[in-house]
Every structure is written in structure tokens, then in C-alpha cells.
Design an enzyme around this catalytic site. Structure first.
Site, short mmCIF file in Angstrom:
data_model
loop_
_atom_site.label_atom_id
_atom_site.label_comp_id
_atom_site.label_asym_id
_atom_site.label_seq_id
_atom_site.Cartn_x
_atom_site.Cartn_y
_atom_site.Cartn_z
N ASP A 1 -7.08 -1.63 -5.08
CA ASP A 1 -8.36 -0.74 -3.45
C ASP A 1 -8.90 0.27 -4.28
OD1 ASP A 1 -6.57 -2.87 -2.04
OD2 ASP A 1 -5.47 -0.57 -1.02
N ASP B 1 0.74 -1.16 -0.18
CA ASP B 1 -0.18 0.07 0.10
C ASP B 1 1.13 0.87 0.46
OD1 ASP B 1 -1.96 -1.59 0.18
OD2 ASP B 1 -2.51 -1.41 2.46
#
Length: 167
Positions: A142, A124
Site C-alpha cells: 500500500d 496489513d
């Protein structure tokens, strides 16, 4: 459902998903290669690039579950991605919002699955914040899942509206 010829099916939307899957993997590779773990690079007053590892699901859910979650989320992504690709074959390419949404969701699921299989965690790096309020870090995959789900909701609302006006 009846079989739709491939050229007229939702599979026509798969290149969008493949392009976004490629973008997801490229951006994760660039961040992992260029930004130290937990290093923060400020782009805007509300946006940073922060290299983070997520062994759980969204918002690090189940991150401390002992390792089984890696295989659970991998199997889930494989099932969801495969199911979506199969279902896209049944849809007409004219169902554009639904097809685009499903393609994005599949790209996101597969993008994070690749990380879990290859690395044991998901990379991330997008960190959004406003004052002292912080949103958990996320990535392109995402974003694809979130936007894809939004397109699916929009498609459902528009379909309900069309049905209401024709009844």
C-alpha cells in the site's frame, strides 16, 4: 510511441519494484508468522504493528461484498501490473520520476495480488494513530502504491512547469 532499446527503457527501474515486492512479501510473512491476528505491538506512541486481514480494497472497502471482490481486485492488479510493465518498456529511463512511480505502483499491486491469490485476503500490519484519530492498517505494498502515485503527480506538476517556462 517508438520502441526504445531495453537497456535505455523504463525497464531499468524494474529491479526497484522487484526489491520492494520482495520486502512487501517478507514483512507480511514475518508479521503473519510472529504476531497473532489482531495483536498490537507498540513501536512508537503513534505507530503499532497490528496483524490484520483485509478481504476488501483500501480501508476494507467492499470487505463484505460476498467474495467476488477477491477475483475482481486480483484481475485489476494483474491488468494494472501488466499494463505498467508494458508501458515502462515505452518510456526512456531518463523519465525517472515517472518510471520509479510506475515501478512502485506495479510492485504494490502485485504484492497485494499475491496475498489475495495465496490467502484470500491481504495482510496489513502498519497501524498509525494520533490520540483518538486512527488511520486504517496498511502494508508495504500500500505504501508503494501511495508513494508511486505521489511520484507520478510530482512528475506531472514538474512537466507542466517545464512546459510553461519553455512556452
Amino acid at each position: 510511441m517508438s520502441e526504445i532499446p531495453v537497456a535505455q527503457s523504463g525497464w531499468r527501474w524494474l529491479p526497484l519494484g522487484l526489491a520492494l515486492l520482495g520486502l512487501d512479501q517478507l514483512t507480511k510473512w514475518l508479521v503473519a508468522r510472529s504476531v497473532a491476528l489482531y495483536e498490537m505491538i507498540t513501536l512508537l506512541p503513534v505507530l503499532d504493528i497490528t496483524h490484520a486481514h483485509n478481504v476488501g480494497a483500501a480501508f476494507n472497502f467492499l470487505a463484505r461484498a460476498g467474495g467476488w471482490q477477491r477475483w475482481f481486485f486480483t484481475a485489476l492488479a494483474l491488468g494494472v501490473g501488466g499494463g505498467i510493465i508494458y508501458y515502462l518498456r515505452q518510456l526512456s529511463r531518463a523519465q525517472s520520476l515517472q518510471c520509479a512511480g510506475l515501478s512502485l505502483i506495479a510492485a504494490g499491486a502485485v504484492g497485494n495480488m499475491i496475498d489475495r491469490l495465496r490467502l484470500g485476503y491481504v495482510v496489513d500490519f502498519i497501524h498509525v494513530h494520533w490520540g483518538s484519530a486512527e488511520f486504517p492498517s496498511f502494508n508495504v505494498a500500500d505504501s508503494c502504491i501511495t508513494i508511486g502515485a505521489g511520484l507520478m503527480i510530482l512528475d506531472t506538476l514538474l512537466e507542466a512547469r517545464r512546459n510553461r517556462t519553455t512556452s
